[in-house]
Design a protein around this motif. Structure first.
Motif, PDB file in Angstrom:
ATOM      1  N   UNK A 125     -20.931  47.530  59.634  1.00  0.00           N
ATOM      2  CA  UNK A 125     -19.704  48.099  59.078  1.00  0.00           C
ATOM      3  C   UNK A 125     -19.917  49.528  58.582  1.00  0.00           C
ATOM      4  N   UNK A 126     -21.131  49.818  58.113  1.00  0.00           N
ATOM      5  CA  UNK A 126     -21.419  51.145  57.550  1.00  0.00           C
ATOM      6  C   UNK A 126     -21.370  52.256  58.591  1.00  0.00           C
ATOM      7  N   UNK A 127     -21.313  51.916  59.874  1.00  0.00           N
ATOM      8  CA  UNK A 127     -21.209  52.956  60.897  1.00  0.00           C
ATOM      9  C   UNK A 127     -19.801  53.521  61.007  1.00  0.00           C
ATOM     10  N   UNK A 128     -18.804  52.812  60.437  1.00  0.00           N
ATOM     11  CA  UNK A 128     -17.427  53.312  60.538  1.00  0.00           C
ATOM     12  C   UNK A 128     -16.636  53.253  59.233  1.00  0.00           C
ATOM     13  N   UNK A 129     -17.049  52.415  58.297  1.00  0.00           N
ATOM     14  CA  UNK A 129     -16.297  52.271  57.043  1.00  0.00           C
ATOM     15  C   UNK A 129     -16.930  53.134  55.947  1.00  0.00           C
ATOM     16  N   UNK A 130     -16.119  53.672  55.029  1.00  0.00           N
ATOM     17  CA  UNK A 130     -16.683  54.498  53.962  1.00  0.00           C
ATOM     18  C   UNK A 130     -17.557  53.664  53.025  1.00  0.00           C
ATOM     19  N   UNK A 131     -18.600  54.273  52.466  1.00  0.00           N
ATOM     20  CA  UNK A 131     -19.489  53.533  51.562  1.00  0.00           C
ATOM     21  C   UNK A 131     -18.786  53.181  50.260  1.00  0.00           C
ATOM     22  N   UNK A 132     -19.255  52.114  49.645  1.00  0.00           N
ATOM     23  CA  UNK A 132     -18.709  51.629  48.385  1.00  0.00           C
ATOM     24  C   UNK A 132     -19.876  51.076  47.578  1.00  0.00           C
ATOM     25  N   UNK A 133     -20.035  51.531  46.341  1.00  0.00           N
ATOM     26  CA  UNK A 133     -21.132  51.050  45.498  1.00  0.00           C
ATOM     27  C   UNK A 133     -20.934  49.573  45.168  1.00  0.00           C
ATOM     28  N   UNK A 134     -21.982  48.745  45.330  1.00  0.00           N
ATOM     29  CA  UNK A 134     -21.858  47.313  45.021  1.00  0.00           C
ATOM     30  C   UNK A 134     -22.021  47.057  43.518  1.00  0.00           C
TER      31      UNK A 134
END
Length: 150
Positions: A125-134
């Motif tokens: 998913x990280x290849x297309x979705x923006x990062x989000x801190x867990x």
């Protein structure tokens, strides 16, 4: 002769599929992977309550993977919060240098979530979705699955 087959998943309305990966980038990372090998065999040979299937795969020579099918999120969470899994994550957090870990969860309901730790580059998913801190409302897989559907 070719064979085609499908499956009836009606008995598994809350099915969760999780893909896990462990990517080794040094000898220290290899030692970490070897260290959890015995525990992984134990999970495969003595499945915890709710684990329907456990399959291992090799993505690359330094990238080991697992696909698991869980009856429901409650069963998966019960396993992840108990030993040996809770020990693996604690030890990885302390000694994770030289290795990266990731998981992606897919719920039959359509919800999906992911976590990537110490990976050398984007994948899944990280290849297309923006990062989000867990952290905060996205700290746990349950929260990410629930909030991701909002």
């Amino acid at each position: 002769m070719q064979s085609r087959q499908s499956v009836d998943l009606s008995a598994y309305p809350d099915l969760i599929v999780i893909m896990l990966g462990f990517r080794v980038s040094s000898l220290r990372g290899l030692a970490s992977l070897i260290g959890i090998g015995k525990e992984l065999r134990s999970v495969r040979e003595n499945p915890p309550e709710g684990l329907l299937a456990h399959e291992q795969c090799l993505f690359a020579l330094n990238h080991f993977g697992i696909r698991q099918y869980w009856r429901d999120l409650e069963s998966l969470e019960s396993f992840t919060r108990s030993a040996p899994h809770s020990h693996w994550w604690r030890d990885f957090a302390k000694l994770g240098r030289g290795a990266g870990f990731w998981h992606e969860s897919y719920a039959r309901s359509g919800a999906m979530e992911a976590l990537y730790a110490n990976m050398p580059g984007a994948m899944g998913f990280a290849t297309f979705a923006p990062p989000l801190a867990p952290d905060g409302p996205f700290l746990t897989a349950r929260q990410r699955l629930t909030l991701g559907r909002a």
